[in-house]
Design an enzyme around this catalytic site. Structure first.
Site, PDB file in Angstrom:
ATOM      1  N   LYS A  28     -89.870  13.686  39.135  1.00  0.00           N
ATOM      2  CA  LYS A  28     -90.124  13.726  40.569  1.00  0.00           C
ATOM      3  C   LYS A  28     -91.620  13.827  40.738  1.00  0.00           C
ATOM      4  O   LYS A  28     -92.435  12.981  41.391  1.00  0.00           O
ATOM      5  CB  LYS A  28     -89.441  14.878  41.559  1.00  0.00           C
ATOM      6  CG  LYS A  28     -89.718  14.744  42.924  1.00  0.00           C
ATOM      7  CD  LYS A  28     -89.059  15.672  43.457  1.00  0.00           C
ATOM      8  CE  LYS A  28     -89.633  15.720  45.037  1.00  0.00           C
ATOM      9  NZ  LYS A  28     -88.918  16.556  46.068  1.00  0.00           N
TER      10      LYS A  28
ATOM     11  N   GLU B 164     -92.673  20.041  30.242  1.00  0.00           N
ATOM     12  CA  GLU B 164     -91.780  19.611  29.432  1.00  0.00           C
ATOM     13  C   GLU B 164     -91.492  18.111  29.209  1.00  0.00           C
ATOM     14  O   GLU B 164     -91.563  17.445  28.135  1.00  0.00           O
ATOM     15  CB  GLU B 164     -90.445  20.054  29.756  1.00  0.00           C
ATOM     16  CG  GLU B 164     -90.082  21.849  29.715  1.00  0.00           C
ATOM     17  CD  GLU B 164     -90.565  22.350  30.725  1.00  0.00           C
ATOM     18  OE1 GLU B 164     -91.440  21.805  31.717  1.00  0.00           O
ATOM     19  OE2 GLU B 164     -90.167  23.520  31.169  1.00  0.00           O
TER      20      GLU B 164
ATOM     21  N   GLY C 101     -85.318  17.704  43.805  1.00  0.00           N
ATOM     22  CA  GLY C 101     -84.930  17.303  42.519  1.00  0.00           C
ATOM     23  C   GLY C 101     -83.547  17.418  42.134  1.00  0.00           C
ATOM     24  O   GLY C 101     -82.754  16.504  41.637  1.00  0.00           O
ATOM     25  N   ARG C 102     -82.838  18.592  42.599  1.00  0.00           N
ATOM     26  CA  ARG C 102     -81.436  18.768  42.330  1.00  0.00           C
ATOM     27  C   ARG C 102     -80.467  17.998  43.048  1.00  0.00           C
ATOM     28  O   ARG C 102     -79.205  18.090  43.108  1.00  0.00           O
ATOM     29  CB  ARG C 102     -81.250  20.213  42.421  1.00  0.00           C
ATOM     30  CG  ARG C 102     -81.625  20.989  43.611  1.00  0.00           C
ATOM     31  CD  ARG C 102     -81.729  22.499  43.575  1.00  0.00           C
ATOM     32  NE  ARG C 102     -82.225  23.040  44.786  1.00  0.00           N
ATOM     33  CZ  ARG C 102     -83.506  23.403  44.851  1.00  0.00           C
ATOM     34  NH1 ARG C 102     -84.253  23.028  44.116  1.00  0.00           N
ATOM     35  NH2 ARG C 102     -83.924  23.959  46.187  1.00  0.00           N
TER      36      ARG C 102
ATOM     37  N   GLU D   4     -80.423  27.083  42.319  1.00  0.00           N
ATOM     38  CA  GLU D   4     -81.767  26.925  42.631  1.00  0.00           C
ATOM     39  C   GLU D   4     -81.864  26.879  44.151  1.00  0.00           C
ATOM     40  O   GLU D   4     -82.904  27.232  44.690  1.00  0.00           O
ATOM     41  CB  GLU D   4     -82.389  25.990  41.674  1.00  0.00           C
ATOM     42  CG  GLU D   4     -83.915  25.684  41.716  1.00  0.00           C
ATOM     43  CD  GLU D   4     -84.442  24.356  41.176  1.00  0.00           C
ATOM     44  OE1 GLU D   4     -84.186  23.274  41.128  1.00  0.00           O
ATOM     45  OE2 GLU D   4     -84.920  24.697  39.732  1.00  0.00           O
TER      46      GLU D   4
ATOM     47  N   HIS E 227     -58.805  29.736  26.273  1.00  0.00           N
ATOM     48  CA  HIS E 227     -58.784  30.407  25.070  1.00  0.00           C
ATOM     49  C   HIS E 227     -60.347  31.059  24.785  1.00  0.00           C
ATOM     50  O   HIS E 227     -60.289  31.483  23.574  1.00  0.00           O
ATOM     51  CB  HIS E 227     -58.659  29.347  23.965  1.00  0.00           C
ATOM     52  CG  HIS E 227     -57.102  28.795  24.267  1.00  0.00           C
ATOM     53  ND1 HIS E 227     -56.105  29.162  23.676  1.00  0.00           N
ATOM     54  CD2 HIS E 227     -56.811  27.780  24.820  1.00  0.00           C
ATOM     55  CE1 HIS E 227     -54.931  28.569  24.165  1.00  0.00           C
ATOM     56  NE2 HIS E 227     -55.331  27.557  24.800  1.00  0.00           N
TER      57      HIS E 227
ATOM     58  N   LYS F   8     -93.882  29.643  35.098  1.00  0.00           N
ATOM     59  CA  LYS F   8     -94.684  28.542  34.556  1.00  0.00           C
ATOM     60  C   LYS F   8     -95.960  28.689  34.201  1.00  0.00           C
ATOM     61  O   LYS F   8     -96.651  28.530  33.356  1.00  0.00           O
ATOM     62  CB  LYS F   8     -94.511  27.314  35.600  1.00  0.00           C
ATOM     63  CG  LYS F   8     -93.313  26.350  35.616  1.00  0.00           C
ATOM     64  CD  LYS F   8     -93.291  25.511  36.598  1.00  0.00           C
ATOM     65  CE  LYS F   8     -91.970  24.691  36.959  1.00  0.00           C
ATOM     66  NZ  LYS F   8     -91.931  23.788  37.990  1.00  0.00           N
TER      67      LYS F   8
HETATM   68  O1  F6P Z   1     -88.961  23.810  37.570  1.00  0.00           O
HETATM   69  C1  F6P Z   1     -87.751  23.450  38.766  1.00  0.00           C
HETATM   70  C2  F6P Z   1     -88.119  21.827  39.003  1.00  0.00           C
HETATM   71  O2  F6P Z   1     -88.898  21.953  39.588  1.00  0.00           O
HETATM   72  C3  F6P Z   1     -86.703  21.405  39.447  1.00  0.00           C
HETATM   73  O3  F6P Z   1     -86.627  21.523  40.962  1.00  0.00           O
HETATM   74  C4  F6P Z   1     -86.782  20.066  39.360  1.00  0.00           C
HETATM   75  O4  F6P Z   1     -85.653  19.467  39.397  1.00  0.00           O
HETATM   76  C5  F6P Z   1     -87.293  20.016  37.922  1.00  0.00           C
HETATM   77  O5  F6P Z   1     -88.306  21.327  37.602  1.00  0.00           O
HETATM   78  C6  F6P Z   1     -88.115  19.003  37.446  1.00  0.00           C
HETATM   79  O6  F6P Z   1     -88.923  18.605  37.969  1.00  0.00           O
HETATM   80  P1  F6P Z   1     -89.564  17.163  38.013  1.00  0.00           P
HETATM   81  O7  F6P Z   1     -88.579  16.010  38.252  1.00  0.00           O
HETATM   82  O8  F6P Z   1     -90.639  16.971  39.168  1.00  0.00           O
HETATM   83  O9  F6P Z   1     -90.057  16.987  36.452  1.00  0.00           O
END
Ligand code: F6P
Length: 551
Positions: free
Chosen positions: A216, A222, A277-278, A363, A394, A514
């Protein structure tokens, strides 16, 4: 088992609303009533406390509630202005107050021709323009029209993203695998651990591989790290910088950053600040899903979401499935004192649903202050966890049945298997049904002792029961069913957030880690090692790591 309205420590108080206080008093009266008694008193309960919407059937009769509990919970929802806040969300009001944003995931599945206007712009028209571009792109990849740099057909799609930019796509792909084009391989890379990308690509031909970088913000460490590594891999394998144009697509709200990364505009798909995002798996973030299952099935998925949206928007509270699910979660969490809840899909295709719902619920609602920044004064989101049935039976079901903690469970099952094989599906569903029955009604000491059981073991064979469950039943796992199911949980989460008075659409709690990681990274890389000013534990761990990493 905890059953105090103020929670295990007994120190917390619920919000000061009259309806909340009425529920607390009511809990004092009926909190210990057993489901055995509730069912004995009302033979029709199983069908009465159930409802159908958007292709889903919800049986909520195995909750520890009476009609009065349900009325009081609905009164709480009214007092918290759930109907008004729902209308505000659908209207596009900036209900994400800490980020000053509208919350309009419902616009992502609004049918073409409907209108939701935000700041003078019809966002539904924007959504459909992007859907049309996604459709052309997906068709080109699926048909083989989209070729890699060396002219080979694309056979592998690797989605790079994390959080909502990963969990939605991977959950949807796994859930709808039955509908996927089987000559395409889909992989999902999220972890900054280099192993994730290495294992995802080790057996792939770069010339046949398309990366979709989903972020987003397009700033997430990452994702950008993995995207750079993927780019290096493509360029290294194919020996040409120009290959990036044929092997990378991007999905983001930050088109400038995508361009700066070097992904071509025609391969870039946008979405908007008003999609969290979620809550984004049905935006362009679902591009990998659309490529896998095809545009037609993707539209069915959207239609399922929309059907549940419409139900939530229009159904009265007492027949409103997401609102009821959310209110029951509040009852279990805040009045019965359940600190966690489990989601147990009896369908292997839904194996990633619990992970997806963890982000959606925790979240969104793992918050300690209300919208105005004051302490929330009650417990908020419970810890959500789960595994597909029957695997969980199980492993952790022992605790569900006889542990000292109350864990309300949602069971999800389907009447028809997508892979029928003899009587296996009946066996699967017999297990689901048996578990909800056992959890609710348990086994008394008299029952355990019947038939000459060893008296020394009777106590071990007693099942207290009275464990609340919901059962969601649908005909079969179709794209529309998945859409309805996800929307059900989205709106349940919204309902809970409204009751707790929190902003369910921000996530400030992810920031501190972060920032510290950035500082720590700089210190791990610095040569010579700088003076460390963390706490004693972190300093010692960093020194040890630095010493051993190059040993
Ligand atoms: O760190 C949490 C977050 O901001 C989530 O809310 C989001 O889904 C995820 O990181 C990834 O964010 P982006 O889509 O901006 O890479």
């Amino acid at each position: 088992m905890t059953s105090s309205p103020s929670g295990p420590e007994g120190a917390r108080t619920g919000p000061a609303q009259p309806a909340w206080r009425a529920l607390a008093q009511h809990h004092a009266r009926i909190g210990s009533v057993h489901l055995r008694e509730l069912f004995a008193a009302d033979p029709g309960r199983g069908e009465r406390l159930a409802l159908e919407a958007a292709g889903l059937y919800l049986d909520y009769s195995k909750n520890r509630v009476s009609d009065e509990t349900l009325s009081l919970l609905q009164a709480l929802a009214v007092e918290c202005a759930l109907p008004e806040r729902t209308a505000a969300m659908f209207r596009g009001d900036a209900i994400n107050t800490t980020e000053h944003r509208s919350v309009l995931h419902v616009a992502l599945r609004a049918p073409a021709g409907s209108r939701i206007v935000v700041d003078g712009v019809d966002v539904v028209a924007q959504v459909h323009a992007v859907l049309a571009r996604m459709t052309s792109f997906a068709q080109a990849v699926r048909s083989g029209g989209w070729r890699g740099h060396g002219g080979k057909r694309i056979r592998n799609i690797v989605n790079i993203g994390i959080g909502g930019s990963d969990l939605g796509p991977v959950m949807a792909y796994e859930a709808l695998r039955h509908y996927s084009q089987r000559d395409l391989t889909l992989r999902f890379v999220s972890n900054v651990d280099p192993t994730d990308l290495a294992e995802a690509t080790r057996d792939l031909d770069a010339g046949e591989t398309l990366f979709i970088v989903c972020s987003k913000t397009f700033t997430t460490l990452e994702t950008l790290t993995n995207a750079r590594a993927a780019r290096q891999w493509i360029v290294g394998e194919l020996g040409d910088e120009q290959a990036v144009a044929r092997h990378f697509a991007a999905v983001s709200t930050n088109i400038e950053a995508v361009t700066a990364f070097g992904i071509a505009a025609q391969n870039t798909f946008g979405f908007w600040d008003w999609v969290g995002g979620r809550y984004s798996m049905d935006s362009a973030i679902g591009l990998s899903t659309m490529i896998a299952i095809g545009p037609g099935h993707f539209r069915e998925l959207l239609a399922g979401f929309h059907a549940m949206d419409e139900h939530f928007r229009t159904a009265p509270l007492e027949r409103n499935m997401p609102a009821l699910l959310g209110l029951l979660a509040v009852w279990n969490n805040n009045f019965l004192g359940a600190a966690s809840c489990a989601v147990l899909p009896y369908d292997q295709y839904l194996k990633r649903l619990p992970a997806y719902l963890q982000q959606l619920t925790m979240e969104s609602n793992g918050k300690h202050v209300t919208r105005d920044g004051t302490p929330v004064g009650c417990e908020t989101a419970p810890i959500l966890w789960g595994e597909p049935g029957t695997n969980g039976q199980h492993s952790f079901y022992q605790l569900l049945h006889q542990g000292t903690r109350l864990v309300p469970c949602d069971f999800i099952g389907f009447c028809r298997s997508l892979n029928p094989s003899g009587q296996q599906h009946d066996l699967l569903m017999a297990n689901l049904l048996a578990q909800t029955e056992a959890l609710a009604f348990g086994q008394t000491a008299a029952q355990a002792a019947a038939g000459g059981a060893d008296p020394a073991l009777v106590a071990h064979r007693v099942f207290e029961g009275n464990r609340p469950t919901n059962t969601v039943l649908a005909e079969c796992l179709a794209p529309a069913t998945l859409g309805a199911l996800v929307a059900l949980y989205e709106h349940s989460v919204f309902t809970q957030g409204v009751v707790w008075g929190i902003d369910s659409f921000d996530q400030w709690g992810v920031e501190l880690g972060k920032q510290l990681a950035l500082r720590t990274m700089a210190e791990l890389q610095a040569d010579p090692q700088p003076a460390l000013t963390h706490d004693g534990s972190t300093n010692a761990l960093m020194r040890r790591y630095r010493r051993l990493r190059s040993a």
